[in-house]
Design a protein around this motif. Sequence first.
Motif, PDB file in Angstrom:
ATOM      1  N   LEU A  43       4.883   8.460   3.407  1.00 44.70           N
ATOM      2  CA  LEU A  43       6.192   7.824   3.551  1.00 44.70           C
ATOM      3  C   LEU A  43       6.787   7.593   2.167  1.00 44.70           C
ATOM      4  CD1 LEU A  43       5.603   5.079   6.275  1.00 44.70           C
ATOM      5  CD2 LEU A  43       6.714   7.285   6.557  1.00 44.70           C
ATOM      6  N   ASP A  44       8.111   7.572   2.101  1.00 40.59           N
ATOM      7  CA  ASP A  44       8.790   7.326   0.826  1.00 40.59           C
ATOM      8  C   ASP A  44       9.080   5.840   0.651  1.00 40.59           C
ATOM      9  OD1 ASP A  44       8.695   9.990   0.273  1.00 40.59           O
ATOM     10  OD2 ASP A  44      10.786  10.391   0.747  1.00 40.59           O
ATOM     11  N   ASP A  45       8.022   5.024   0.700  1.00 40.57           N
ATOM     12  CA  ASP A  45       8.196   3.586   0.540  1.00 40.57           C
ATOM     13  C   ASP A  45       7.353   3.036  -0.608  1.00 40.57           C
ATOM     14  OD1 ASP A  45       5.647   3.736   1.595  1.00 40.57           O
ATOM     15  OD2 ASP A  45       5.957   2.142   3.068  1.00 40.57           O
ATOM     16  N   TRP A  46       7.009   3.886  -1.553  1.00 44.53           N
ATOM     17  CA  TRP A  46       6.151   3.493  -2.658  1.00 44.53           C
ATOM     18  C   TRP A  46       6.921   2.695  -3.704  1.00 44.53           C
ATOM     19  CZ3 TRP A  46       0.884   4.531  -3.384  1.00 44.53           C
ATOM     20  CH2 TRP A  46       0.292   5.199  -2.319  1.00 44.53           C
ATOM     21  N   VAL A  47       6.217   1.793  -4.366  1.00 44.57           N
ATOM     22  CA  VAL A  47       6.806   0.986  -5.429  1.00 44.57           C
ATOM     23  C   VAL A  47       5.801   0.893  -6.578  1.00 44.57           C
ATOM     24  CG1 VAL A  47       5.974  -1.200  -4.446  1.00 44.57           C
ATOM     25  CG2 VAL A  47       7.944  -1.217  -5.963  1.00 44.57           C
ATOM     26  N   ALA A  48       6.325   0.894  -7.792  1.00 40.62           N
ATOM     27  CA  ALA A  48       5.515   0.684  -8.998  1.00 40.62           C
ATOM     28  C   ALA A  48       6.202  -0.426  -9.791  1.00 40.62           C
ATOM     29  CB  ALA A  48       5.435   1.957  -9.833  1.00 40.62           C
ATOM     30  N   TYR A  49       5.399  -1.356 -10.314  1.00 36.67           N
ATOM     31  CA  TYR A  49       6.000  -2.476 -11.020  1.00 36.67           C
ATOM     32  C   TYR A  49       5.064  -2.986 -12.115  1.00 36.67           C
ATOM     33  CZ  TYR A  49       3.085  -4.950  -7.621  1.00 36.67           C
ATOM     34  OH  TYR A  49       2.036  -5.363  -6.842  1.00 36.67           O
TER      35      TYR A  49
ATOM     36  N   VAL B 165      10.322   5.333  -3.265  1.00 33.03           N
ATOM     37  CA  VAL B 165      10.115   6.708  -3.703  1.00 33.03           C
ATOM     38  C   VAL B 165       8.826   7.246  -3.094  1.00 33.03           C
ATOM     39  CG1 VAL B 165      11.375   6.416  -5.867  1.00 33.03           C
ATOM     40  CG2 VAL B 165       8.927   6.010  -5.823  1.00 33.03           C
ATOM     41  N   SER B 166       8.583   8.521  -3.289  1.00 32.93           N
ATOM     42  CA  SER B 166       7.377   9.155  -2.749  1.00 32.93           C
ATOM     43  C   SER B 166       6.173   8.836  -3.634  1.00 32.93           C
ATOM     44  CB  SER B 166       7.564  10.665  -2.667  1.00 32.93           C
ATOM     45  OG  SER B 166       7.649  11.220  -3.960  1.00 32.93           O
TER      46      SER B 166
END
Length: 63
Positions: A16-22, A37-38
């Motif tokens: 799914l395109d629900d990725w997050v980086a922080y 994002v992917s």
Amino acid sequence: MQPSGLTIAWRGTPSLDDWVAYVVRTKSKKFILADHVSERKVKTLLSRLQTMSKKEVEKLAKG
């Protein structure tokens, strides 16, 4: 992420395109590097961040 001295976290659901980086902060908000994002885009971003300085990563992040 050891070179910049920052702790970067990421999470999402495979396929799914629900990725997050922080950027993880202890006493302030999280600085978002990428969201919705992917998984592939997050992994590409993480590899790019390894060569960046702390200031460059913080500048890239959306506060």
